[in-house]
Design an enzyme around this catalytic site. Sequence first.
Site, short mmCIF file in Angstrom:
data_model
loop_
_atom_site.label_atom_id
_atom_site.label_comp_id
_atom_site.label_asym_id
_atom_site.label_seq_id
_atom_site.Cartn_x
_atom_site.Cartn_y
_atom_site.Cartn_z
N LYS A 1 49.29 120.93 125.33
CA LYS A 1 48.56 120.55 124.23
C LYS A 1 47.14 120.84 124.63
O LYS A 1 46.45 120.14 125.22
CB LYS A 1 48.69 119.06 123.58
CG LYS A 1 48.19 119.00 122.22
CD LYS A 1 47.54 117.57 121.84
CE LYS A 1 46.14 117.26 122.29
NZ LYS A 1 45.21 118.20 121.66
N GLU B 1 43.02 114.41 136.06
CA GLU B 1 41.74 115.18 136.68
C GLU B 1 40.76 114.76 135.41
O GLU B 1 40.81 115.32 134.45
CB GLU B 1 42.00 116.63 136.32
CG GLU B 1 43.19 117.31 137.32
CD GLU B 1 42.41 117.66 138.78
OE1 GLU B 1 41.25 117.11 139.06
OE2 GLU B 1 43.34 118.04 139.65
N CYS C 1 33.31 119.17 134.23
CA CYS C 1 33.60 117.75 135.02
C CYS C 1 32.81 117.84 136.02
O CYS C 1 32.50 116.78 136.76
CB CYS C 1 35.01 117.74 135.16
SG CYS C 1 35.84 119.28 136.17
N GLU D 1 28.84 109.86 132.60
CA GLU D 1 28.77 111.49 132.46
C GLU D 1 28.21 111.60 131.09
O GLU D 1 28.76 111.14 130.16
CB GLU D 1 30.33 111.69 132.59
CG GLU D 1 30.67 113.11 132.60
CD GLU D 1 32.01 113.44 132.60
OE1 GLU D 1 32.86 112.86 131.79
OE2 GLU D 1 32.49 114.41 133.39
P1 NAP Z 1 39.25 114.02 126.11
O1 NAP Z 1 38.79 113.36 124.90
O2 NAP Z 1 39.91 113.08 127.10
O3 NAP Z 1 40.57 114.82 125.74
C1 NAP Z 1 41.25 115.59 126.64
C2 NAP Z 1 42.57 115.96 125.92
O4 NAP Z 1 43.40 114.63 125.56
C3 NAP Z 1 42.34 116.70 124.61
O5 NAP Z 1 43.53 117.44 124.45
C4 NAP Z 1 42.73 115.56 123.59
O6 NAP Z 1 43.14 116.00 122.34
C5 NAP Z 1 43.84 114.75 124.46
N1 NAP Z 1 43.99 113.25 123.74
C6 NAP Z 1 43.13 112.58 123.16
N2 NAP Z 1 43.50 111.39 123.00
C7 NAP Z 1 44.77 111.30 123.32
C8 NAP Z 1 45.92 110.26 123.41
N3 NAP Z 1 45.70 109.08 123.06
N4 NAP Z 1 46.97 110.65 123.88
C9 NAP Z 1 47.16 111.92 124.18
N5 NAP Z 1 46.31 112.91 124.35
C10 NAP Z 1 44.88 112.51 123.84
O7 NAP Z 1 38.41 114.94 126.97
P2 NAP Z 1 37.47 116.14 126.40
O8 NAP Z 1 36.37 115.33 125.46
O9 NAP Z 1 38.44 117.03 125.57
O10 NAP Z 1 37.03 116.67 127.76
C11 NAP Z 1 35.95 116.09 128.33
C12 NAP Z 1 36.35 115.39 129.45
O11 NAP Z 1 37.12 116.07 130.48
C13 NAP Z 1 35.10 114.87 130.41
O12 NAP Z 1 35.21 113.69 130.84
C14 NAP Z 1 35.29 115.92 131.76
O13 NAP Z 1 34.82 115.44 132.96
C15 NAP Z 1 36.86 115.77 131.71
N6 NAP Z 1 37.33 117.11 132.44
C16 NAP Z 1 37.81 116.65 133.91
C17 NAP Z 1 38.14 117.95 134.54
C18 NAP Z 1 38.84 117.77 135.94
O14 NAP Z 1 39.14 118.65 136.39
N7 NAP Z 1 38.59 116.58 136.45
C19 NAP Z 1 38.13 119.12 133.91
C20 NAP Z 1 37.51 119.39 132.72
C21 NAP Z 1 37.17 118.29 131.89
P3 NAP Z 1 42.00 116.09 121.23
O15 NAP Z 1 40.78 116.54 121.71
O16 NAP Z 1 42.88 117.35 120.30
O17 NAP Z 1 42.18 114.90 120.23
#
Ligand code: NAP
Length: 475
Positions: A170, A245, A279, A378
């Site tokens: 997804k 991650e 990240c 962050e």
């Molecule tokens: P996010 O809001 O946590 O979303 C990540 C994914 O989870 C999206 O596909 C989102 O879907 C989905 N999601 C949201 N709510 C969910 C739920 N209740 N159940 C299942 N899935 C759900 O993160 P983001 O804003 O996309 O990305 C930014 C974050 O990712 C930052 O904190 C960054 O540090 C972190 N990140 C970490 C790494 C690493 O390797 N450590 C790499 C890249 C990014 P929708 O957005 O479609 O609603």
Amino acid sequence: MKQLGALVNGKPIETAGTVDVTDPSSGEVFARTADCGPAEIDQAVMAAREAAASWRHVPVAERARVLREISRLIGRHTADLARLEAQQTGKPLRQARRDTEITGRYFDFYASAIETFYGSTIPLDDSTFVYTTWEPHGVTAHIIPWNYPLQILGRSVAPSLAMGNCCVLKPAEEAPLTALRLGELALEAGLPAGALNVVTGFGETAGAALTAHPGIDHISFTGSVEVGRLISKAAADRTIPVTMELGGKSPNIVFADAEIDRALPVIVNSILQNAGQTCSAGSRLIVQDSIHDLLVGRIAETFAAVDIGPALEDPALGPLISEVQRERVLSYIDQGRAHASIRYGGGALNGGRYGHGFFVQPTLIDGVDPASTLGQEEVFGPVLAVTAFRDADEAVRLANGTDYGLVSGVWTSDVKTAHRMVRDIVAGQVFVNTYGASGGVELPFGGFKRSGHGREKGAEGLRGFGQIKTAVIAL
Ligand code: NAP
Ligand code: MG
């Protein structure tokens, strides 16, 4: 306007509702995708289960051949994939191109890795023969964010398929297009239908239905700590393994004896790459007091010269992903404004070349209180928070002084200082006199503390997608 179905069992499927995809460089909707719910998720998981029953028995050499073919097709379509990635994320074209190339490398790397990945024998005693084998989990769910859609797909789907799992992915609602395209290319490469399904939609619906589905055997999640917690709970309810991650607040720590000319462009790139929405962004600068003024001055000069513009014009800095994200970033900047000093930037950019895109100036904030919100959380934007230190002890305290522990950069010419910092920094990766190692698919990656657990990338990344069986034979 492009309208794309989800990819389930090798075919596009439509839904009644759709999800808009916005170009962050212009603020305009340019595509729509399916809004998957429990019914589509169920179809996708069932397709993956069926495919998984045979994919695990496909000889390793053949699985590797298919992965290499996926890599070859990514290579052939680099220009199109990079364009699509740049358009949906707002990242400059050359960064998107680099991401596409790295994605291809993941498929090549895990094709080779699985060909040389063996169990072992254990010399227990003379009357028993003990050996271990690696087996796939079955069906793996991959929930990924919008910041590096292609790369994160590559680093988690490639090892999972290599190990013999089948996948349901997804992507984030904001940036699902390259995942759909890659799913098509994988079919063209000979991956069986159902081995890689791409379900688009919202996290609260599609994502939640996927993580709660009883047909899933493992979850690889990349995203925020907040959502990571929800997913960990869903996995705990069904006692399935997860890889988390999560975010970071990674520092570059610069000692007075560092080679400043070498450090400067790397430090700047580590916070401006992908507009700071990385990240592992180097979002904190921890600098020794005697060179503080010099380094901060030079970073301010460099920020002032950064070319900012729409992704497809290939500037150095593109827009943020959305208006929501821009508001979030600006509120962190205001928080800094209240107690620290803005040395450069601090505002949104609108009109002219920026149109209705979601642009923010590169922003340098000096004298940030490490205990403040800006010092701890962050930001996920092109915002560098600066704090000075006196000696190595204080540098370590500051570096380790957040809940995160993803990456750190250390800049020094003293070998003792370098090793001492590597020893004392609590983070999954520590770089000395460099930062990020330009993608490095070979390098195990993952968090300490709240940055997550489990490792992806490198040979280590393969292990998380398999499980060991121990066989004991009495002779
Ligand atoms: P996010 O809001 O946590 O979303 C990540 C994914 O989870 C999206 O596909 C989102 O879907 C989905 N999601 C949201 N709510 C969910 C739920 N209740 N159940 C299942 N899935 C759900 O993160 P983001 O804003 O996309 O990305 C930014 C974050 O990712 C930052 O904190 C960054 O540090 C972190 N990140 C970490 C790494 C690493 O390797 N450590 C790499 C890249 C990014 P929708 O957005 O479609 O609603
Ligand atoms: Mg989201």
